[in-house]
Structure formats: C-alpha cells, structure tokens
Design a protein around this motif. Structure first.
Motif, short mmCIF file in Angstrom:
data_model
loop_
_atom_site.label_atom_id
_atom_site.label_comp_id
_atom_site.label_asym_id
_atom_site.label_seq_id
_atom_site.Cartn_x
_atom_site.Cartn_y
_atom_site.Cartn_z
N ALA A 1 8.88 -5.42 -12.62
CA ALA A 1 7.92 -5.88 -13.63
C ALA A 1 8.56 -6.00 -15.00
CB ALA A 1 6.74 -4.90 -13.70
N ASP A 2 8.13 -6.99 -15.75
CA ASP A 2 8.65 -7.18 -17.09
C ASP A 2 8.25 -6.05 -18.03
OD1 ASP A 2 10.00 -9.54 -16.60
OD2 ASP A 2 8.29 -10.79 -17.11
N ASN A 3 6.99 -5.64 -17.96
CA ASN A 3 6.47 -4.64 -18.89
C ASN A 3 5.78 -3.52 -18.14
OD1 ASN A 3 7.08 -6.11 -21.38
ND2 ASN A 3 5.55 -7.56 -20.67
N ILE A 4 5.73 -2.37 -18.79
CA ILE A 4 4.92 -1.25 -18.31
C ILE A 4 3.76 -1.15 -19.28
CG2 ILE A 4 4.81 1.22 -17.83
CD1 ILE A 4 7.87 1.13 -17.42
N ILE A 5 2.54 -1.29 -18.76
CA ILE A 5 1.36 -1.31 -19.62
C ILE A 5 0.47 -0.13 -19.25
CG2 ILE A 5 -0.64 -2.63 -20.38
CD1 ILE A 5 0.88 -5.18 -19.58
N LEU A 6 0.09 0.64 -20.26
CA LEU A 6 -0.76 1.80 -20.06
C LEU A 6 -2.21 1.45 -20.38
CD1 LEU A 6 1.54 4.48 -21.76
CD2 LEU A 6 1.51 3.74 -19.36
N VAL A 7 -3.08 1.71 -19.42
CA VAL A 7 -4.51 1.52 -19.61
C VAL A 7 -5.20 2.84 -19.32
CG1 VAL A 7 -4.43 -0.95 -18.97
CG2 VAL A 7 -4.98 0.76 -17.22
N GLY A 8 -6.42 2.96 -19.79
CA GLY A 8 -7.20 4.16 -19.55
C GLY A 8 -8.13 4.42 -20.71
N ASP B 1 -3.57 -1.69 -30.58
CA ASP B 1 -4.38 -1.35 -31.75
C ASP B 1 -3.53 -1.38 -33.03
OD1 ASP B 1 -6.66 -1.07 -30.24
OD2 ASP B 1 -6.73 1.11 -30.37
N HIS B 2 -2.31 -0.86 -32.95
CA HIS B 2 -1.44 -0.84 -34.13
C HIS B 2 -1.02 -2.24 -34.54
CE1 HIS B 2 -0.23 3.56 -33.03
NE2 HIS B 2 -1.44 3.47 -33.52
N VAL B 3 -0.78 -3.11 -33.56
CA VAL B 3 -0.43 -4.51 -33.87
C VAL B 3 -1.61 -5.18 -34.58
CG1 VAL B 3 0.14 -6.77 -32.89
CG2 VAL B 3 1.26 -4.72 -32.00
N SER C 1 -7.46 -9.58 -27.29
CA SER C 1 -7.00 -10.51 -26.25
C SER C 1 -5.83 -11.34 -26.74
CB SER C 1 -8.14 -11.45 -25.81
OG SER C 1 -9.16 -10.72 -25.18
N SER C 2 -5.90 -11.79 -27.98
CA SER C 2 -4.83 -12.59 -28.57
C SER C 2 -3.52 -11.79 -28.63
CB SER C 2 -5.25 -13.05 -29.96
OG SER C 2 -4.20 -13.70 -30.61
N VAL C 3 -3.60 -10.54 -29.05
CA VAL C 3 -2.41 -9.69 -29.14
C VAL C 3 -1.85 -9.40 -27.75
CG1 VAL C 3 -1.65 -7.34 -29.71
CG2 VAL C 3 -2.95 -8.67 -31.38
N LEU C 4 -2.72 -9.11 -26.79
CA LEU C 4 -2.25 -8.83 -25.43
C LEU C 4 -1.53 -10.05 -24.85
CD1 LEU C 4 -2.08 -6.91 -23.00
CD2 LEU C 4 -4.25 -7.90 -22.21
N LYS C 5 -2.10 -11.23 -25.04
CA LYS C 5 -1.48 -12.46 -24.53
C LYS C 5 -0.07 -12.61 -25.08
CE LYS C 5 -2.39 -17.44 -24.01
NZ LYS C 5 -0.99 -17.74 -23.84
N ILE D 1 -10.28 -12.13 -19.12
CA ILE D 1 -9.00 -12.74 -19.48
C ILE D 1 -7.92 -11.66 -19.60
CG2 ILE D 1 -9.53 -12.74 -21.97
CD1 ILE D 1 -7.34 -15.31 -20.15
N ASN D 2 -8.28 -10.52 -20.14
CA ASN D 2 -7.32 -9.42 -20.28
C ASN D 2 -6.91 -8.86 -18.92
OD1 ASN D 2 -7.59 -9.78 -23.01
ND2 ASN D 2 -8.83 -7.96 -23.34
N ARG D 3 -7.88 -8.74 -18.02
CA ARG D 3 -7.54 -8.23 -16.69
C ARG D 3 -6.55 -9.17 -16.00
NH1 ARG D 3 -13.03 -7.28 -16.86
NH2 ARG D 3 -13.54 -8.77 -15.20
N SER D 4 -6.72 -10.47 -16.17
CA SER D 4 -5.78 -11.44 -15.61
C SER D 4 -4.40 -11.30 -16.24
CB SER D 4 -6.27 -12.88 -15.82
OG SER D 4 -7.47 -13.08 -15.14
N LEU D 5 -4.36 -11.17 -17.56
CA LEU D 5 -3.08 -11.02 -18.27
C LEU D 5 -2.36 -9.75 -17.84
CD1 LEU D 5 -4.21 -12.05 -21.87
CD2 LEU D 5 -2.58 -13.30 -20.42
#
Length: 172
Positions: free
Chosen positions: A4-11, A36-38, A64-68, A89-93
């Motif tokens: 995977a390109d990135n490791i993304i933390l959700v929760g 959030d910081h971005v 959503s814009s930042v996540l994309k 859209i975020n779940r897809s990204l």
C-alpha cells in the motif's frame, strides 16, 4: 512494509490516531500528515471555529478535499478525523491502495479521554457520553467497511500500537 502507498489511521475521536500516527511515521520512515492539522493550517482557523461558521457540512467538504489530495501522495502515514468515514466519497478514497487501520478502544476509555475536551465540536452537547455512544453505533460499521486491519489501543502505549501496526501490515 505493505505494498500500500499509505497507512491511514481511522477511528473515533480520542483513540490516539495523531499520537500513534507520528510514532508510526517515524518507525516506518514515512512522512506524517493529520487531516485536521492540514485543514487548520490552510484555513488559519481551528476545527471548532470552522464548525461554528461553516457547520459540519462545510467542514466535511474541506476534509474530503484534503483526503483526496493526501491519498495521491506516496508513503504517508495519515491520521484522519473521527467522522471522515461518514462521507461515501471518503470511504472510496480510503480503500484505494492504502493500508487502513481502524484503531479501537472501549466506550469507557473513549469517554474518559474526550468528555471534558472543549476542542471537540460534536461533544459540546448536554450528554457527551451519550453522544459518543451514538457516534460509535453509526460509525463502527463504516470504520470496519474501509479497514485492512483492526488494532486495539487498550492497555498499550502508543509506541506498542505503532509497532503492532507495522507487524500486522507486513503480513497483508
């Protein structure tokens, strides 16, 4: 590390995504980003102010814009806001060539960590404990839908959780 390109933390809020994310980035030689910081850096305003002025919908659009943008960059560790999964859209990204880690904690632990925090707009209600329970009942299935791994933060230090994520992600 995983393909995977990135490791993304959700929760949920208060589970330690930002703290664990910083440690994980260091251990895996990746750059750390917190959605959030971005958002705060770009707007020059904190999240509670954005919620006050633009409402949750305005904040979610920015999120959503930042996540994309972030998922298009390689080799990041990304900590997300607790509600990022509420937008389809975020779940897809999140699911596009990323290792998504759902960090969990007990309701009691989440309540203990967040109920007095004035910087959490969704908890500025009469009964923050009830609000956390409601958020978890609607969001838990969404976190599980997008994740590659589920890792508990219960009775572990942030470093132990980060090391566990690295260990498990190498087995994917």
């Amino acid at each position: 590390m995983p393909i995977a390109d990135n490791i993304i933390l959700v929760g949920p809020m208060g589970v330690g995504k930002s703290t664990i994310g910083r440690i994980l980035a260091s251990l895996s030689s990746r750059e750390f980003k917190d959605t959030d910081h971005v958002i705060e850096a770009r707007t020059g305003a904190n999240i509670p102010w954005i919620f006050d002025v633009e409402g949750e919908e305005g904040f979610r659009t920015r999120e959503s814009s930042v996540l994309k943008e972030l998922v298009e960059q390689p080799q990041l560790v990304i900590a997300t806001g607790g509600g990022i999964v509420t937008q389809s859209i975020n779940r897809s990204l999140l699911q596009q060539q990323n290792c998504v880690v759902y960090l969990t904690a007990s309701l009691e632990d989440l309540i203990k960590r967040t109920c007095r925090d004035k910087k959490r707009p969704l908890l500025q209600v009469g009964n923050p404990e009830q609000r956390i329970k409601e958020l978890m009942s609607t969001r838990d299935p969404l976190y599980r839908e997008v994740c590659s791994l589920v890792v508990s933060t219960e009775s572990k230090s942030p470093k132990q959780v980060a090391e566990k994520i690295i260990q498990l992600s190498q087995q994917l």
